[in-house]
Each structure stands twice: as structure tokens, then as C-alpha cells.
Design an enzyme around this catalytic site. Structure first.
Site, PDB file in Angstrom:
ATOM      1  N   HIS A 611       0.816  -1.219   0.000  1.00  0.00           N
ATOM      2  CA  HIS A 611       0.000   0.000   0.000  1.00  0.00           C
ATOM      3  C   HIS A 611       0.850   1.270   0.000  1.00  0.00           C
ATOM      4  O   HIS A 611       0.345   2.358  -0.292  1.00  0.00           O
ATOM      5  CB  HIS A 611      -0.921   0.001   1.226  1.00  0.00           C
ATOM      6  N   ASP A 615      -1.683   2.922  -4.321  1.00  0.00           N
ATOM      7  CA  ASP A 615      -2.894   3.444  -3.714  1.00  0.00           C
ATOM      8  C   ASP A 615      -4.072   2.951  -4.551  1.00  0.00           C
ATOM      9  O   ASP A 615      -3.899   2.160  -5.491  1.00  0.00           O
ATOM     10  CB  ASP A 615      -2.865   4.971  -3.628  1.00  0.00           C
TER      11      ASP A 615
END
Length: 638
Positions: A611, A615
Site C-alpha cells: 500500500h 494506492d
């Protein structure tokens, strides 16, 4: 070839991870590409991935084997954790070197690829590069130093700038390296090795070379001797395979780069967990010296993997313990049964009077306990009112419990599986996983595959086409072909699309790499996948064939698995989990614009992404590109 071998000789072992390259008048500093940083080692040009740490032993009549080029110590709060850098062996004949110039000064920040110093060897002047970040805390060997022996500490590095001041100012060479290592061993347990496994007395031997266990991969700390190809007394030519070594990655062949004779094997075939740098064999140049080495006591004292515990003084910190216990752990009960000990005579140190496994092991070592088994719920001093029938019935019941067969079996793990387990745990704990899933139409791909077979007799698998589809998607969405640089705290885009393919082997999961997959045809990818998969199953992969990669694919479509989530393979930032194809009924738009029910084949794709790199926008764009490629599969031919 000689220069190429010399260039790759400087990677000595993890965790220091340094390499050398030849200095030329036109040489300039260069930045490392993404694939080079991910690989951590240079490409091996020889036929087998053997590196020069095989020559990290002693030449001629020296009395001790040198240490690896980087040793990391974790000390107490008084001094910070640090790495001691030692003079590396940059050529087979190098015994010592000169520090020509320090490029970095004390306190300087070290980035990946920075040149620390220039070392003048018996062959050439080489640059000593860093593949780890940190700070140069102390220079132990100043610029201009001559005849620095291989293995002698030359510098200390730390990971944090605050730790520079904590490095001891009185650090002076080998003595403190040995002291630090000794203190670390004492802190780790009561058993202290009688002698270091890399210290053997060879002063009485004729001219010889001691071969140490080489570091054949960046993460290798130890290895297993799978098979000796040469036997004691055999002639050795340049390029001959001495033995097969099972590392944490694969089984590799250990080549000789010098002629001579194998005089003595110190680590026999089948030896497990042999530490990097530990002596495994002795070679000589003259056949007349073989018998002298064989007749020596080296090896007879079991230098390899033998530790002799030093008994602690039992008069220190002696605390009175009660011999009775109120509870007993299952492991302690099993040990008492196997060794037929008298449980009532063993002191219990556990909470609430619990007799633990450690108590029983301590009793076995010290000889406490007899051949009588006496276990009860509470082993208290015998009372004259105790009924003998009650005691005998309790003893019989406990004996029957102890005789129950084990319901489990211990399976030994290979080095590869141990490393996989550690890396998967590290990935889940340190990498924030983001999961995105989508279903794609598979009919276009299946028709395209059938057409290739019928028209061009090209036999490719669904997985081969999936690799090409993913590679094109990564090329179209370059933000997904990246990794996270923890040192800089930023995303680094990769300049090539290198796809790692998960291949199951008997020793564990391997990930051979299809490099520049976006630039290769589907047929070329198919041939390369077959070749690499076969090498992986037979343990013949070279380091440059499985180290690195920018993205991974794990395909379980051949099993009844509809969907699953894979774990990211660091330092990569993404892995795609591919499920099996399933026929479903869905409304399909006909030529007349009217939706009609039809049977279609769909396949689930689940992206596991870092992450910090992916995104929602990047992940969504990547899955959209995948969906588009699967829908219009003909675009792969463009």
C-alpha cells in the site's frame, strides 16, 4: 573471463553485501538501476554460480582462517549495534591489500552503490562498493595502509546516525572482533563453543589452502554439504566441481579455480548447517603433501559443528528449591518417562510449583533422579497414612498416560523452506498489504490459444499468455512496476519488467524470473518458463535466474482453487494470484443490441500490493489494464 571473475569476487557474504569493480581511467560513479538493487548481487558469467569466497581460507603456513568480510554485532545498551567490515579477498591469490584511498570519511552517510574506498590488490586497484545504507562510524585502517591481511577489520558502520557516537573509541582490530563475538556467544546461552569453527591450527602442515564454506547467495548464513564430487587424493583441475552445496535458495556446484589436489575433507558429505566461512576442505599443490595433511589431526577433533559446553559455577546464585511439585508439564512428563527418572527428586522452578521441561533437562545433565518413575498430581513428602493401594493405582494410571503413542511427527525443513518461512512472516509483518480483486473473461484467451496451436503449431499454456498480459499491463501502468525504498521513504520506478513465476519444488517454492517479459513473444516466454521450471525442480537455477524481479505471479488455476490472496515477495511491491476458470451464465450483448443469457468462462485475479506503492488509483488502473488485455487478447501481437 579473468576480469569478469575478478569483478564478481568481492561479494563475500550477507549481511555486509559489498562488491568490487575494476577501476579504469574512464571509470565514473554510476547509479544502480532498479533490477540491480533488487538483485543484490551481480550477474554471474561463469557456467555455475560459484564465487571467490571459496578462497577465503589460509594460504600456505598460516595458523588461522580469516573471518568473513562483514560481521554484524548486536551489543548491549552501552554501545550500538554495528557492522565490522574486514579486508575482503578480491582475487584467488590475494593474502593482503593496501588501502589506496578512502572515498568516504567518518560520519558520512552511505547510500546503496557508494564507493567506500579503493583497495590495491595483487591484481589491480578495485573500488569497494556498498549495497547497504548506513553511516561510516569509524575507519580502523587509515588511508595509505600497506599489507593489510585479508580478514582484518578496516571499518565500522552503523545503521543510525545517533549510533556513531556510541561506537567504542578504543576499538582496535582483531582482538576486539574476537571479544565482541565471544561476548555475543555468552549472552546467547550457557553453552560456549570450545573453539571457533573458523579457527584451526595448520601451522604444522605443508603449503596448502583451506577452503571455507562460501556465501553463494546474499541471504546465506549456512549451508549443507549435499555431495562431494571429488574425494581425498583426487587431482583438481580448473573448473572441476568439488562438491554440491545446498543453500537457502538451491543446490549449487562448488567449482575450483585453481589446480591442485584435494588433501583432506573437513566437512563430510551430509554435513548440515555448516556456517559460512567454516573450513570444509584442504587442498595442496604437490601430490607428495597429501599424506602429510591426511595424517594431521585436523578434522579428527571434529572442527565442524562441534561445541563443548562450559559448565557454569554452581556455587553462584544458588537458590534453595523444593523437591516437591504441584503440577507437571506434558513435555516434562514425557522426558521423565523416556529417561525413567524419579520425579519426586527433581526440583520444580515453574510458577505455582510447576515441574517444567527445563527442570527435567537440568536434572538429566546433572544426574539427579533415579530409574524409578514417580509422578503424581502433587509429589509431597510421603505420609505414614498414605494407603499403598491408592499410590499404586495413581502410578499405574500415570504410566498408562505416558505410554500413549505420539500423535505427531517432526519433519525436517530444508534451508529453502526455512528462508521462505522467515521471509513470508517478515513480509506480512512489515508490508501493508492491499488486496484488490476482479473477474476477467477467459474466452478470448482460450480461443487465441487454440488458434495458435491450429495455425502455427505453437503450444503455449494459459500461464504463458497470462505472463505476457501482466507484463504489458505493467508497461502501460509504470507506477505499478515499482518498489518501496525504506531508506529514502519513497517509491522507486523500475526500468524493466521482470516477472517472477512461483514454481513448486520438493524443497520449497522457487521464483525464477522472466526478464524483460514485455519485450518477448509468447512463444519465447513459453520456452523460457519450461526451461526455468525444470531447473528449479532439479535445483540447478543460477542466482541471477531467481534473484531480483519486479513483480510476481502465483497461478493455482490447475487446482480447484477459485480465488486466493498471495503474500508479497519483498522487496517487490505486488503479486497477482490467478485462480481457475469457471463457466458462468451471464447476460451478453448480441449483434442486435439485445442482451441474451450466454455461458462464458471467467477467471478471478487478486492483486496483493504494497500500500506504500499502490494506492487505490494505481491498483485500479493496473486491474483495468489487465481486464482490457484479456478482453482484446489480439493486442498482445502488436
Amino acid at each position: 573471463m579473468a576480469l569478469s571473475r575478478l569483478r564478481h569476487a568481492a561479494i563475500f557474504r550477507a549481511p555486509s553485501l559489498f562488491r568490487a569493480r575494476l577501476i579504469s581511467p574512464s571509470s565514473t560513479l554510476r547509479s544502480l538501476s532498479c533490477s540491480e538493487v533488487l538483485n543484490h548481487i551481480p550477474e554471474v558469467t561463469s557456467l555455475r554460480p560459484i564465487q571467490f569466497p571459496m578462497f577465503n581460507g589460509v594460504h600456505h603456513n598460516s595458523s588461522k582462517v580469516v573471518l568473513p568480510s562483514g560481521v554484524r554485532y548486536f551489543s548491549s545498551a552501552e554501545s550500538a549495534s554495528h557492522t565490522v567490515l574486514t579486508m575482503p579477498a578480491l582475487s584467488p591469490t590475494m593474502n593482503q591489500g593496501n588501502i589506496a584511498r578512502w572515498r568516504k570519511k567518518e560520519g558520512d552517510k552511505i547510500e546503496v552503490g557508494d564507493v567506500l574506498c579503493e583497495i590495491e590488490t595483487d591484481k589491480a586497484t578495485l573500488e569497494f562498493e556498498s549495497l547497504e545504507e548506513g553511516f561510516l562510524a569509524k575507519i580502523l585502517v587509515p588511508e595509505g595502509s600497506k599489507d593489510v591481511p585479508v580478514g582484518q577489520p578496516i571499518a565500522i558502520t552503523v545503521e543510525e546516525a545517533d549510533a556513531i557516537q556510541k561506537v567504542p573509541s578504543t576499538f582496535n582490530g582483531d582482538s576486539e572482533v574476537g571479544d565482541a563475538a565471544g561476548q555475543q556467544n555468552v549472552a546467547q546461552g550457557d553453552a560456549v563453543p570450545e573453539a571457533s569453527p573458523v579457527s584451526i591450527d595448520t601451522s604444522d602442515l605443508p603449503p596448502h589452502i583451506v577452503l571455507g564454506m562460501p556465501a553463494l547467495s546474499p541471504t546465506m548464513n549456512q549451508g549443507n554439504i549435499a555431495k562431494w564430487r571429488k574425494h581425498e587424493g583426487d587431482k583438481i583441475e580448473v573448473g572441476d566441481v568439488l562438491c554440491e552445496i545446498e543453500t537457502d535458495k538451491a543446490t549449487l556446484e562448488f567449482e575450483s579455480l585453481e589446480e591442485g589436489f584435494l588433501a583432506k575433507i573437513l566437512a563430510p558429505e551430509g554435513s548440515k548447517d555448516v556456517s559460512v566461512g567454516q573450513p570444509i576442505a584442504i587442498t595442496v599443490e604437490d601430490a607428495d603433501h597429501i599424506e602429510a595433511v591426511k595424517a594431521s589431526s585436523i578434522g579428527s577433533n571434529k572442527v565442524v559443528k562441534e561445541e563443548k559446553p562450559i559448565l557454569q559455577d554452581s556455587t553462584k546464585d544458588v537458590r534453595p528449591q523444593k523437591t516437591g511439585f504441584k503440577r507437571i508439564s506434558p513435555a516434562a512428563k514425557l522426558l521423565i518417562s523416556e529417561h525413567r527418572l524419579d520425579a519426586s527428586s527433581i526440583p520444580a522452578s515453574g510458577p505455582l510449583g510447576t515441574l517444567s521441561k527445563g527442570d527435567v533437562l537440568a536434572a538429566i545433565k546433572s544426574g539427579i533422579g533415579s530409574s524409578k518413575i514417580s509422578l503424581g498430581k502433587a509429589a509431597m513428602p510421603s505420609s505414614p497414612q498414605t494407603h499403598p493401594q491408592t499410590a499404586s493405582s495413581e502410578s499405574a494410571g500415570l504410566k498408562s498416560d505416558l505410554k500413549q503413542p505420539d500423535s505427531y511427527e517432526d519433519l525436517p525443513n530444508s534451508q529453502i523452506r526455512k528462508v521462505i518461512a522467515a521471509r513470508l512472516l517478515e513480509s506480512k509483518q512489515s508490508t501493508p498489504h492491499l488486496y484488490l480483486s476482479t473477474d476477467v473473461m477467459l474466452d478470448s484467451l482460450l480461443y487465441f490459444r487454440k488458434e495458435l496451436k491450429e495455425k502455427y503449431d505453437a503450444k503455449v499454456s494459459v500461464n504463458d499468455i497470462v505472463i505476457k498480459v501482466v507484463a504489458i499491463a505493467l508497461k502501460n501502468v509504470p507506477e505499478a512496476n515499482a518498489y518501496w525504498d525504506a531508506g529514502k521513504g519513497e517509491v522507486v520506478l523500475c526500468d524493466s519488467v521482470d516477472i517472477s513465476i512461483a514454481v513448486a519444488t520438493e524443497k520449497g517454492l522457487m521464483t525464477p524470473i522472466i526478464r524483460n517479459a514485455d519485450q518477448k513473444s509468447i512463444s519465447a516466454i513459453s520456452l523460457e518458463v519450461k526451461e526455468l521450471a525444470e531447473k528449479a525442480r532439479t535445483g540447478k537455477l543460477k542466482p541471477n535466474e531467481f534473484q531480483g524481479g519486479t513483480f510476481s505471479i502465483s497461478n493455482l488455476g490447475m487446482f480447484p482453487v477459485d480465488r486466493f490472496c498471495a503474500i508479497i515477495n519483498p522487496p517487490q511491491a505486488g503479486i497477482l494470484a490467478v485462480g481457475r476458470g469457471n463457466k458462468v451464465v451471464e447476460p451478453v450483448l448480441g449483434p442486435d443490441g439485445i442482451e441474451m443469457p450466454a455461458v462464458v468462462t471467467k477467471m478471478n485475479l487478486t492483486l496483493s500490493a504494497d500500500h506504500r506503492v499502490f494506492d487505490g488509483k494505481v491498483g485500479g488502473a493496473f486491474l483495468a489494464a489487465l481486464n482490457s488485455n484479456f478482453t482484446d487478447i489480439q493486442r498482445l501481437l502488436l
